[in-house]
Design a protein around this motif. Structure first.
Motif, PDB file in Angstrom:
ATOM      1  N   GLN A 120       0.835  -1.207   0.000  1.00 54.71           N
ATOM      2  CA  GLN A 120       0.000   0.000   0.000  1.00 54.71           C
ATOM      3  C   GLN A 120       0.873   1.260   0.000  1.00 54.71           C
ATOM      4  OE1 GLN A 120      -0.449  -2.448   2.411  1.00 54.71           O
ATOM      5  NE2 GLN A 120      -2.624  -2.886   2.652  1.00 54.71           N
ATOM      6  N   GLU A 121       1.948   1.242   0.797  1.00 53.47           N
ATOM      7  CA  GLU A 121       2.839   2.401   0.845  1.00 53.47           C
ATOM      8  C   GLU A 121       3.517   2.612  -0.509  1.00 53.47           C
ATOM      9  OE1 GLU A 121       4.213   2.301   5.529  1.00 53.47           O
ATOM     10  OE2 GLU A 121       5.252   1.002   4.103  1.00 53.47           O
ATOM     11  N   ILE A 122       3.964   1.541  -1.118  1.00 49.79           N
ATOM     12  CA  ILE A 122       4.619   1.645  -2.430  1.00 49.79           C
ATOM     13  C   ILE A 122       3.631   2.174  -3.457  1.00 49.79           C
ATOM     14  CG2 ILE A 122       5.787   0.354  -4.246  1.00 49.79           C
ATOM     15  CD1 ILE A 122       6.684  -1.628  -2.042  1.00 49.79           C
ATOM     16  N   ARG A 123       2.391   1.662  -3.410  1.00 42.80           N
ATOM     17  CA  ARG A 123       1.362   2.120  -4.345  1.00 42.80           C
ATOM     18  C   ARG A 123       1.086   3.611  -4.176  1.00 42.80           C
ATOM     19  NH1 ARG A 123      -3.866   0.018  -2.496  1.00 42.80           N
ATOM     20  NH2 ARG A 123      -3.546   1.798  -1.149  1.00 42.80           N
ATOM     21  N   ASP A 124       0.992   4.071  -2.934  1.00 40.62           N
ATOM     22  CA  ASP A 124       0.716   5.484  -2.668  1.00 40.62           C
ATOM     23  C   ASP A 124       1.821   6.377  -3.232  1.00 40.62           C
ATOM     24  OD1 ASP A 124      -1.564   4.666  -1.377  1.00 40.62           O
ATOM     25  OD2 ASP A 124      -0.758   4.958   0.648  1.00 40.62           O
ATOM     26  N   VAL A 125       3.076   5.973  -3.025  1.00 36.30           N
ATOM     27  CA  VAL A 125       4.209   6.779  -3.495  1.00 36.30           C
ATOM     28  C   VAL A 125       4.239   6.830  -5.016  1.00 36.30           C
ATOM     29  CG1 VAL A 125       6.729   6.797  -3.649  1.00 36.30           C
ATOM     30  CG2 VAL A 125       5.630   6.473  -1.444  1.00 36.30           C
ATOM     31  N   LEU A 126       4.036   5.682  -5.663  1.00 37.23           N
ATOM     32  CA  LEU A 126       4.095   5.646  -7.130  1.00 37.23           C
ATOM     33  C   LEU A 126       2.909   6.378  -7.754  1.00 37.23           C
ATOM     34  CD1 LEU A 126       5.357   2.009  -7.704  1.00 37.23           C
ATOM     35  CD2 LEU A 126       6.641   4.133  -7.913  1.00 37.23           C
ATOM     36  N   SER A 127       1.738   6.281  -7.138  1.00 33.12           N
ATOM     37  CA  SER A 127       0.567   7.011  -7.647  1.00 33.12           C
ATOM     38  C   SER A 127       0.788   8.516  -7.533  1.00 33.12           C
ATOM     39  CB  SER A 127      -0.686   6.614  -6.879  1.00 33.12           C
ATOM     40  OG  SER A 127      -0.963   5.262  -7.087  1.00 33.12           O
ATOM     41  N   ALA A 128       1.401   8.944  -6.423  1.00 31.75           N
ATOM     42  CA  ALA A 128       1.681  10.367  -6.243  1.00 31.75           C
ATOM     43  C   ALA A 128       2.701  10.860  -7.262  1.00 31.75           C
ATOM     44  CB  ALA A 128       2.193  10.625  -4.829  1.00 31.75           C
ATOM     45  N   ALA A 129       3.574   9.972  -7.738  1.00 34.20           N
ATOM     46  CA  ALA A 129       4.568  10.343  -8.750  1.00 34.20           C
ATOM     47  C   ALA A 129       3.962  10.353 -10.149  1.00 34.20           C
ATOM     48  CB  ALA A 129       5.752   9.388  -8.700  1.00 34.20           C
ATOM     49  N   GLY A 130       2.683   9.966 -10.271  1.00 33.98           N
ATOM     50  CA  GLY A 130       2.002  10.010 -11.552  1.00 33.98           C
ATOM     51  C   GLY A 130       2.240   8.784 -12.420  1.00 33.98           C
ATOM     52  N   MET A 131       2.605   7.678 -11.831  1.00 34.33           N
ATOM     53  CA  MET A 131       2.859   6.467 -12.609  1.00 34.33           C
ATOM     54  C   MET A 131       1.620   5.580 -12.633  1.00 34.33           C
ATOM     55  SD  MET A 131       6.718   5.625 -11.416  1.00 34.33           S
ATOM     56  CE  MET A 131       7.192   4.924 -12.960  1.00 34.33           C
ATOM     57  N   LYS A 132       1.507   4.772 -13.671  1.00 32.35           N
ATOM     58  CA  LYS A 132       0.412   3.814 -13.763  1.00 32.35           C
ATOM     59  C   LYS A 132       0.800   2.583 -12.960  1.00 32.35           C
ATOM     60  CE  LYS A 132      -1.274   5.183 -18.290  1.00 32.35           C
ATOM     61  NZ  LYS A 132      -1.550   4.738 -19.665  1.00 32.35           N
ATOM     62  N   VAL A 133      -0.036   2.266 -11.959  1.00 30.41           N
ATOM     63  CA  VAL A 133       0.289   1.193 -11.021  1.00 30.41           C
ATOM     64  C   VAL A 133      -0.874   0.210 -10.947  1.00 30.41           C
ATOM     65  CG1 VAL A 133       0.868   0.678  -8.623  1.00 30.41           C
ATOM     66  CG2 VAL A 133       1.640   2.801  -9.634  1.00 30.41           C
ATOM     67  N   GLY A 134      -0.538  -1.075 -10.897  1.00 32.40           N
ATOM     68  CA  GLY A 134      -1.526  -2.125 -10.686  1.00 32.40           C
ATOM     69  C   GLY A 134      -1.085  -2.990  -9.525  1.00 32.40           C
ATOM     70  N   VAL A 135      -2.038  -3.424  -8.688  1.00 37.61           N
ATOM     71  CA  VAL A 135      -1.721  -4.262  -7.532  1.00 37.61           C
ATOM     72  C   VAL A 135      -2.251  -5.658  -7.803  1.00 37.61           C
ATOM     73  CG1 VAL A 135      -2.104  -4.601  -5.065  1.00 37.61           C
ATOM     74  CG2 VAL A 135      -1.823  -2.301  -5.970  1.00 37.61           C
ATOM     75  N   GLU A 136      -1.430  -6.660  -7.471  1.00 35.48           N
ATOM     76  CA  GLU A 136      -1.825  -8.052  -7.639  1.00 35.48           C
ATOM     77  C   GLU A 136      -1.658  -8.776  -6.306  1.00 35.48           C
ATOM     78  OE1 GLU A 136      -0.349  -8.435 -12.268  1.00 35.48           O
ATOM     79  OE2 GLU A 136       0.905  -9.252 -10.676  1.00 35.48           O
ATOM     80  N   ASN A 137      -2.543  -9.711  -6.039  1.00 36.44           N
ATOM     81  CA  ASN A 137      -2.499 -10.477  -4.794  1.00 36.44           C
ATOM     82  C   ASN A 137      -1.554 -11.664  -4.979  1.00 36.44           C
ATOM     83  OD1 ASN A 137      -3.023 -11.425  -2.243  1.00 36.44           O
ATOM     84  ND2 ASN A 137      -4.982 -12.344  -2.797  1.00 36.44           N
ATOM     85  N   LYS A 138      -0.262 -11.386  -5.005  1.00 36.44           N
ATOM     86  CA  LYS A 138       0.759 -12.415  -5.198  1.00 36.44           C
ATOM     87  C   LYS A 138       1.689 -12.431  -3.996  1.00 36.44           C
ATOM     88  CE  LYS A 138      -0.150 -13.553  -9.529  1.00 36.44           C
ATOM     89  NZ  LYS A 138      -0.415 -14.891  -9.982  1.00 36.44           N
TER      90      LYS A 138
END
Length: 151
Positions: free
Chosen positions: A52-70
């Motif tokens: 979640q923290e990684i997703r928040d940082v990358l989204s704030a940087a304007g990158m396209k991010v997808g999360v997978e349950n792996k």
């Protein structure tokens, strides 16, 4: 819902999710060794990051991010805390970086390592060294011991 993942094909475009880079939290975890999957120098890593923290940082940087349950294959614990893999789009369909600040996988991971400590969720947590010893020393001085006790 997104299309299911398939085997790599050179015909896929960089905009297809299969071509996005994968980032597991273990890659930037300072508690991990190189053999356990850390990929960034220990001095730059952070302690126990979550997806979640990684997703928040990358989204704030304007990158396209997808999360997978792996679950990372080198991860010993199967707990939900350690689950999560992020997919990040680095390049456009022509093969050029989407964001010139992040041309490589390593540059993305280093950015994440520098930004997670600045998150509000990390700012409010007191460290264990500050609160731990003061609480544990008080009860030990006030408790009365009766000697050897019954055996």
């Amino acid at each position: 819902m997104a299309a299911p993942m398939t085997a790599f094909s050179p015909d896929k475009l960089h905009s297809d999710r299969e071509r996005w880079i994968c980032i597991y939290p273990a890659y930037i975890n300072s508690k991990k060794t190189l053999a356990e999957g850390r990929r960034v120098p220990k001095e730059k890593c952070i302690e126990n990051p979550t997806y979640q923290e990684i997703r928040d940082v990358l989204s704030a940087a304007g990158m396209k991010v997808g999360v997978e349950n792996k679950l990372y294959s080198r991860e010993r614990s199967k707990e939900m805390l350690y689950r999560g893999r992020l997919r990040v789009q680095l390049k456009d369909d022509s093969g050029a970086p989407l964001n010139p600040d992040f041309p490589t996988r390593e540059s993305v991971m280093l950015h994440v390592c520098s930004m997670i400590p600045k998150l509000k969720s990390r700012q409010g947590k007191p460290s264990a060294e500050q609160s731990g010893p003061s609480k544990t020393s008080q009860p030990s001085t006030s408790s009365k011991k009766k000697g050897k006790g019954r055996r």
